[in-house]
Scaffold this motif. Structure first.
Motif, PDB file in Angstrom:
ATOM      1  N   ARG A 104       0.842  -1.210   0.000  1.00  0.00           N
ATOM      2  CA  ARG A 104       0.000   0.000   0.000  1.00  0.00           C
ATOM      3  C   ARG A 104       0.865   1.244   0.000  1.00  0.00           C
ATOM      4  O   ARG A 104       2.042   1.228   0.391  1.00  0.00           O
ATOM      5  N   ALA A 136       0.386   5.060   1.624  1.00  0.00           N
ATOM      6  CA  ALA A 136      -0.517   5.628   2.642  1.00  0.00           C
ATOM      7  C   ALA A 136      -0.164   7.076   2.968  1.00  0.00           C
ATOM      8  O   ALA A 136       0.291   7.379   4.069  1.00  0.00           O
ATOM      9  N   SER A 187      -0.479  11.135   3.847  1.00  0.00           N
ATOM     10  CA  SER A 187      -1.347  12.011   4.651  1.00  0.00           C
ATOM     11  C   SER A 187      -1.633  13.246   3.805  1.00  0.00           C
ATOM     12  O   SER A 187      -0.697  13.871   3.295  1.00  0.00           O
ATOM     13  N   GLU A 218      -4.347   8.762   4.888  1.00  0.00           N
ATOM     14  CA  GLU A 218      -4.203   8.837   6.350  1.00  0.00           C
ATOM     15  C   GLU A 218      -4.567  10.235   6.828  1.00  0.00           C
ATOM     16  O   GLU A 218      -3.704  11.102   7.000  1.00  0.00           O
ATOM     17  N   TYR A 277      -1.351   8.044  14.731  1.00  0.00           N
ATOM     18  CA  TYR A 277      -0.915   7.449  13.477  1.00  0.00           C
ATOM     19  C   TYR A 277      -0.510   5.992  13.703  1.00  0.00           C
ATOM     20  O   TYR A 277      -0.869   5.101  12.927  1.00  0.00           O
ATOM     21  N   VAL A 298      -2.367   2.975  11.683  1.00  0.00           N
ATOM     22  CA  VAL A 298      -1.595   2.272  10.658  1.00  0.00           C
ATOM     23  C   VAL A 298      -1.626   0.753  10.893  1.00  0.00           C
ATOM     24  O   VAL A 298      -1.814  -0.036   9.962  1.00  0.00           O
ATOM     25  N   ARG A 328       7.810   1.641   2.663  1.00  0.00           N
ATOM     26  CA  ARG A 328       7.749   3.072   2.976  1.00  0.00           C
ATOM     27  C   ARG A 328       9.167   3.587   3.159  1.00  0.00           C
ATOM     28  O   ARG A 328      10.117   2.798   3.247  1.00  0.00           O
TER      29      ARG A 328
HETATM   30  N1  GLU Z   1       0.919   8.537   6.414  1.00  0.00           N
HETATM   31  C1  GLU Z   1       2.317   8.431   6.603  1.00  0.00           C
HETATM   32  C2  GLU Z   1       3.010   9.601   5.933  1.00  0.00           C
HETATM   33  O1  GLU Z   1       2.451  10.224   5.050  1.00  0.00           O
HETATM   34  C3  GLU Z   1       2.920   7.152   6.052  1.00  0.00           C
HETATM   35  C4  GLU Z   1       2.439   5.962   6.763  1.00  0.00           C
HETATM   36  C5  GLU Z   1       3.115   4.660   6.439  1.00  0.00           C
HETATM   37  O2  GLU Z   1       3.527   4.432   5.294  1.00  0.00           O
HETATM   38  O3  GLU Z   1       3.177   3.845   7.332  1.00  0.00           O
HETATM   39  O4  GLU Z   1       4.114   9.894   6.306  1.00  0.00           O
END
Ligand code: GLU
Length: 277
Positions: free
Chosen positions: A5, A7, A9, A41, A192, A196, A210
């Motif tokens: 995925r 994710a 924000s 997110e 968060y 997550v 990530r």
């Molecule tokens: N939402 C988080 C961000 O934009 C990333 C979360 C993740 O990949 O675990 O930094």
């Protein structure tokens, strides 16, 4: 089957670093014939904006990225995070923390410490030591509080935990850098970290890809997964894109947003090629 995925924000427009991360996740799923998912997110209502969510979807679509299921937005799943929080609370693993930043800094100074960056401060456990009666009394008066994880207790219950990064290999969980992390804030009901872990499990994510800036927090996530009886994915933390001066590409560097790149006439194919995809 591999499920990955991306994710983001929605606190700003996507830049090249995000594009790299999204393409990396998509490629990791494709290589294995798996699924790639997109999750927004957006639990922090003080920083997230609907127009940025729209921007993310437009930018990724322009790049030619395709996700296999409907986009999940965390703002629609707050009940799931509250349920997870309640489970931890029922197991006696959380405590209310009434401290302000100033209280924490003063306690650390009194103990002879000199933290240079607020973020690096490990909470000195002031409210963990509050007698129960006082805790209840302060809660009853309506005093604002955050909920912290009693990390020592949690680790003791968990025993030795490990997590595995495809490049770095097996890592032993340590909370030394984090101490009693906040899992619900005064202004944001859920963290968060909690969201997550709950969502990766709910979406069947098997490989979390990530940036390496999030490498350290994986210790927290692995611990939460254990405490919440969630399945454990594998991780692949990738390098971060940097500018010529070696600085991380940040959202505020407007020139490098995907929308600015697109407006300058550069094609999506070119961006993909530049980034190695
Ligand atoms: N939402 C988080 C961000 O934009 C990333 C979360 C993740 O990949 O675990 O930094």
């Amino acid at each position: 089957m591999t499920v990955t995925r991306f994710a983001p924000s929605p606190t700003g427009r996507l830049h090249l670093g995000h594009a790299y991360s999204a393409l990396f996740a998509e490629a990791a799923a494709k290589e294995q014939g798996g699924d790639f998912l997109l999750r927004i997110e957006d639990i922090d209502a003080t920083r997230c904006r609907a127009e940025f969510t729209e921007g993310i979807i437009n930018d990724l679509s322009w790049l030619g990225i395709q996700w296999s299921a409907e986009v999940v937005c965390q703002s629609g799943r707050l009940d799931c995070y509250s349920a997870a929080l309640e489970k931890l609370s029922n197991e006696g693993l959380l405590y209310p923390c009434f401290c302000t930043r100033r209280d924490i800094a003063m306690e650390i100074a009194a103990a002879g410490g000199a933290p240079h960056h607020q973020e690096e401060v490990v909470y000195p456990g002031i409210c963990r030591r509050l007698p129960e009666e006082l805790r209840l009394e302060r809660m009853a008066t309506g005093e604002a509080y955050a909920l912290r994880l009693d990390s020592a207790k949690a680790l003791e219950r968990a025993g030795g935990l490990h997590w595995s990064d495809l490049v770095l290999g097996e890592q032993a969980v340590s909370m030394a850098k984090f101490g009693d992390v906040v899992l619900a804030r005064k202004d944001i009901a859920n963290s968060y970290h909690l969201a997550v872990c709950v969502d990766d499990a709910a979406q069947g994510v098997t490989l979390v890809t990530r940036g390496e800036d999030l490498l350290e927090v994986t210790h927290i996530h692995r611990l939460l997964q254990h405490l919440l009886d969630l399945p454990v994915p594998k991780w692949h933390h990738h390098r971060l894109l940097r500018d010529e001066e070696g600085r991380r590409l940040a959202k505020r560097q407007n020139g490098l947003t995907l929308s600015a790149i697109r407006e300058s006439g550069t094609g999506a194919e070119e961006v993909r090629r530049e980034l190695g995809f």
